[in-house]
Scaffold this motif. Sequence first.
Motif, PDB file in Angstrom:
ATOM      1  N   CYS A  14       4.771  42.454  65.089  1.00 33.86           N
ATOM      2  CA  CYS A  14       6.197  42.595  65.407  1.00 33.86           C
ATOM      3  C   CYS A  14       6.872  41.245  65.173  1.00 33.86           C
ATOM      4  CB  CYS A  14       6.368  43.057  66.846  1.00 33.86           C
ATOM      5  SG  CYS A  14       5.603  44.655  67.188  1.00 33.86           S
ATOM      6  N   ILE A  15       7.497  41.084  64.026  1.00 31.51           N
ATOM      7  CA  ILE A  15       7.976  39.788  63.558  1.00 31.51           C
ATOM      8  C   ILE A  15       9.429  39.577  63.978  1.00 31.51           C
ATOM      9  CG2 ILE A  15       8.335  38.365  61.500  1.00 31.51           C
ATOM     10  CD1 ILE A  15       6.182  40.221  60.155  1.00 31.51           C
ATOM     11  N   GLY A  16       9.750  38.347  64.398  1.00 29.29           N
ATOM     12  CA  GLY A  16      11.119  38.019  64.765  1.00 29.29           C
ATOM     13  C   GLY A  16      11.151  37.000  65.891  1.00 29.29           C
ATOM     14  N   THR A  17      12.325  36.779  66.448  1.00 28.91           N
ATOM     15  CA  THR A  17      12.487  35.784  67.490  1.00 28.91           C
ATOM     16  C   THR A  17      13.472  36.260  68.548  1.00 28.91           C
ATOM     17  OG1 THR A  17      13.257  33.528  67.965  1.00 28.91           O
ATOM     18  CG2 THR A  17      14.242  34.630  66.083  1.00 28.91           C
ATOM     19  N   ASP A  18      13.247  35.822  69.790  1.00 25.25           N
ATOM     20  CA  ASP A  18      14.175  36.174  70.867  1.00 25.25           C
ATOM     21  C   ASP A  18      15.388  35.259  70.904  1.00 25.25           C
ATOM     22  OD1 ASP A  18      12.730  33.945  71.626  1.00 25.25           O
ATOM     23  OD2 ASP A  18      12.686  34.486  73.749  1.00 25.25           O
ATOM     24  N   ARG A  19      15.483  34.315  69.978  1.00 29.23           N
ATOM     25  CA  ARG A  19      16.620  33.397  69.936  1.00 29.23           C
ATOM     26  C   ARG A  19      17.785  33.944  69.112  1.00 29.23           C
ATOM     27  NH1 ARG A  19      15.323  28.211  71.702  1.00 29.23           N
ATOM     28  NH2 ARG A  19      13.113  27.897  72.150  1.00 29.23           N
ATOM     29  N   SER A  20      17.612  35.107  68.540  1.00 25.02           N
ATOM     30  CA  SER A  20      18.664  35.719  67.729  1.00 25.02           C
ATOM     31  C   SER A  20      18.717  37.206  68.055  1.00 25.02           C
ATOM     32  CB  SER A  20      18.383  35.512  66.240  1.00 25.02           C
ATOM     33  OG  SER A  20      19.235  36.302  65.444  1.00 25.02           O
ATOM     34  N   THR A  21      19.891  37.711  68.400  1.00 27.04           N
ATOM     35  CA  THR A  21      20.004  39.119  68.774  1.00 27.04           C
ATOM     36  C   THR A  21      19.492  40.039  67.680  1.00 27.04           C
ATOM     37  OG1 THR A  21      21.963  38.580  70.081  1.00 27.04           O
ATOM     38  CG2 THR A  21      21.580  40.899  69.599  1.00 27.04           C
ATOM     39  N   GLY A  22      19.945  39.831  66.461  1.00 27.81           N
ATOM     40  CA  GLY A  22      19.550  40.703  65.370  1.00 27.81           C
ATOM     41  C   GLY A  22      18.076  40.602  65.032  1.00 27.81           C
ATOM     42  N   ASP A  23      17.520  39.397  65.151  1.00 28.28           N
ATOM     43  CA  ASP A  23      16.127  39.182  64.768  1.00 28.28           C
ATOM     44  C   ASP A  23      15.162  39.494  65.904  1.00 28.28           C
ATOM     45  OD1 ASP A  23      14.395  38.644  62.729  1.00 28.28           O
ATOM     46  OD2 ASP A  23      14.408  36.478  62.988  1.00 28.28           O
ATOM     47  N   ALA A  24      15.654  39.990  67.031  1.00 29.06           N
ATOM     48  CA  ALA A  24      14.791  40.330  68.166  1.00 29.06           C
ATOM     49  C   ALA A  24      14.235  41.750  68.069  1.00 29.06           C
ATOM     50  CB  ALA A  24      15.567  40.174  69.472  1.00 29.06           C
ATOM     51  N   PHE A  25      14.552  42.470  67.009  1.00 31.10           N
ATOM     52  CA  PHE A  25      14.103  43.856  66.847  1.00 31.10           C
ATOM     53  C   PHE A  25      12.578  43.962  66.963  1.00 31.10           C
ATOM     54  CE2 PHE A  25      12.694  47.134  63.710  1.00 31.10           C
ATOM     55  CZ  PHE A  25      13.144  48.261  64.373  1.00 31.10           C
ATOM     56  N   GLY A  26      11.853  43.149  66.210  1.00 30.93           N
ATOM     57  CA  GLY A  26      10.390  43.204  66.246  1.00 30.93           C
ATOM     58  C   GLY A  26       9.813  42.834  67.602  1.00 30.93           C
ATOM     59  N   PRO A  27      10.156  41.642  68.153  1.00 34.09           N
ATOM     60  CA  PRO A  27       9.623  41.258  69.456  1.00 34.09           C
ATOM     61  C   PRO A  27       9.972  42.233  70.584  1.00 34.09           C
ATOM     62  CG  PRO A  27      10.573  39.361  68.346  1.00 34.09           C
ATOM     63  CD  PRO A  27      10.919  40.557  67.524  1.00 34.09           C
ATOM     64  N   LEU A  28      11.144  42.857  70.527  1.00 34.68           N
ATOM     65  CA  LEU A  28      11.493  43.860  71.525  1.00 34.68           C
ATOM     66  C   LEU A  28      10.499  45.025  71.494  1.00 34.68           C
ATOM     67  CD1 LEU A  28      15.390  44.082  71.321  1.00 34.68           C
ATOM     68  CD2 LEU A  28      14.065  43.726  73.421  1.00 34.68           C
ATOM     69  N   ILE A  86      -2.597  46.477  58.492  1.00 35.50           N
ATOM     70  CA  ILE A  86      -1.468  45.894  59.206  1.00 35.50           C
ATOM     71  C   ILE A  86      -0.189  46.717  59.000  1.00 35.50           C
ATOM     72  CG2 ILE A  86       0.046  43.875  59.399  1.00 35.50           C
ATOM     73  CD1 ILE A  86      -2.335  42.130  58.702  1.00 35.50           C
ATOM     74  N   LEU A  87       0.409  47.088  60.130  1.00 32.91           N
ATOM     75  CA  LEU A  87       1.753  47.675  60.145  1.00 32.91           C
ATOM     76  C   LEU A  87       2.712  46.562  60.554  1.00 32.91           C
ATOM     77  CD1 LEU A  87       3.957  49.876  60.279  1.00 32.91           C
ATOM     78  CD2 LEU A  87       3.127  50.448  62.568  1.00 32.91           C
ATOM     79  N   ALA A  88       3.520  46.091  59.615  1.00 35.15           N
ATOM     80  CA  ALA A  88       4.460  45.000  59.874  1.00 35.15           C
ATOM     81  C   ALA A  88       5.818  45.568  60.273  1.00 35.15           C
ATOM     82  CB  ALA A  88       4.604  44.120  58.635  1.00 35.15           C
ATOM     83  N   ILE A  89       6.396  45.009  61.322  1.00 34.07           N
ATOM     84  CA  ILE A  89       7.708  45.449  61.797  1.00 34.07           C
ATOM     85  C   ILE A  89       8.655  44.262  61.796  1.00 34.07           C
ATOM     86  CG2 ILE A  89       8.998  46.438  63.727  1.00 34.07           C
ATOM     87  CD1 ILE A  89       6.502  47.866  64.608  1.00 34.07           C
ATOM     88  N   ASP A  90       9.830  44.444  61.219  1.00 38.79           N
ATOM     89  CA  ASP A  90      10.795  43.348  61.140  1.00 38.79           C
ATOM     90  C   ASP A  90      12.203  43.941  61.036  1.00 38.79           C
ATOM     91  OD1 ASP A  90      11.753  40.770  60.993  1.00 38.79           O
ATOM     92  OD2 ASP A  90      11.257  40.477  58.877  1.00 38.79           O
ATOM     93  N   ALA A  91      13.174  43.170  61.466  1.00 38.91           N
ATOM     94  CA  ALA A  91      14.572  43.543  61.258  1.00 38.91           C
ATOM     95  C   ALA A  91      14.961  43.266  59.808  1.00 38.91           C
ATOM     96  CB  ALA A  91      15.473  42.747  62.200  1.00 38.91           C
ATOM     97  N   CYS A  92      16.004  43.920  59.355  1.00 44.32           N
ATOM     98  CA  CYS A  92      16.492  43.631  58.005  1.00 44.32           C
ATOM     99  C   CYS A  92      18.002  43.783  57.958  1.00 44.32           C
ATOM    100  CB  CYS A  92      15.819  44.525  56.962  1.00 44.32           C
ATOM    101  SG  CYS A  92      16.281  46.258  57.029  1.00 44.32           S
ATOM    102  N   LEU A  93      18.597  43.188  56.909  1.00 39.69           N
ATOM    103  CA  LEU A  93      20.028  43.294  56.636  1.00 39.69           C
ATOM    104  C   LEU A  93      20.228  44.096  55.362  1.00 39.69           C
ATOM    105  CD1 LEU A  93      21.122  39.595  57.302  1.00 39.69           C
ATOM    106  CD2 LEU A  93      21.248  41.527  58.887  1.00 39.69           C
ATOM    107  N   GLY A  94      21.341  44.792  55.256  1.00 40.33           N
ATOM    108  CA  GLY A  94      21.606  45.575  54.054  1.00 40.33           C
ATOM    109  C   GLY A  94      23.029  46.081  54.026  1.00 40.33           C
ATOM    110  N   LYS A  95      23.223  47.260  53.482  1.00 40.23           N
ATOM    111  CA  LYS A  95      24.562  47.840  53.358  1.00 40.23           C
ATOM    112  C   LYS A  95      25.065  48.325  54.714  1.00 40.23           C
ATOM    113  CE  LYS A  95      23.899  49.382  48.588  1.00 40.23           C
ATOM    114  NZ  LYS A  95      23.846  50.553  47.674  1.00 40.23           N
ATOM    115  N   SER A  96      26.382  48.286  54.887  1.00 41.89           N
ATOM    116  CA  SER A  96      26.975  48.709  56.158  1.00 41.89           C
ATOM    117  C   SER A  96      26.678  50.175  56.459  1.00 41.89           C
ATOM    118  CB  SER A  96      28.491  48.473  56.147  1.00 41.89           C
ATOM    119  OG  SER A  96      29.106  49.203  55.089  1.00 41.89           O
ATOM    120  N   SER A  97      26.581  51.005  55.417  1.00 40.64           N
ATOM    121  CA  SER A  97      26.322  52.430  55.616  1.00 40.64           C
ATOM    122  C   SER A  97      24.909  52.690  56.118  1.00 40.64           C
ATOM    123  CB  SER A  97      26.543  53.196  54.303  1.00 40.64           C
ATOM    124  OG  SER A  97      25.692  52.698  53.286  1.00 40.64           O
TER     125      SER A  97
END
Length: 206
Positions: free
Chosen positions: A43-57, A101-112
């Motif tokens: 579960c990849i990410g950090t608790d220091r960024s709201t958007g990047d906390a998806f994995g750690p949550l 390994i099942l990798a989990i991470d947040a991502c950015l993309g299109k608004s839709s």
Amino acid sequence: MNFKDKFSNSERRVNMDDPDMSQQLSVYLEEWLPAEREVIITCIGTDRSTGDAFGPLIGSMLEDQLLETFKVYGTLENPLHALNLHEQLEQIHRLHPRPFILAIDACLGKSSSVGCVSLGKGTISPGAALKKDLPPVGDVHISGMVNVSGFMEYVVLQNTRLHIVMKMAAQVAAAIRLTDQQRFSKRAAAPAYPTMVFPIKKQQPL
């Protein structure tokens, strides 16, 4: 945090507004994960960024679930992020020979696509959205689309709505718990190998 500007035809995609989202994602996971192998979830990410906390949550939501067929790395307390990813992946390979390994991470993309979760085969590139050079991770991966890309990604991550991230994370965690229950039930129901019984020869009287 990776980047996804489009979804491929081979990916499985679900939306957090679908009431059956967790069940559907669980079906896809059970289909793609090897039945007899322990699966390592990173579960990849950090608790220091709201958007990047998806994995750690997700990692924290699963931490106390006593999963039978999964091992989880990366939580809010002990995140798996850019500063320790190399080291943690080396440790995973030391502790788990031939890990799947099942990798989990947040991502950015299109608004839709914000609010969508995709399951894909192959690796993801953590940190790609922020131009970080990190090792690719995963035999399969889950990407949660938390916000839009294209301009000042770091600021976008910091200003991502916590509600969206929490809702997506809870649904993915629920899907993983369902998958674990199904995988464990199938293992328990599988017929055991029959015990080989060899006849004992009677000793001939002298």
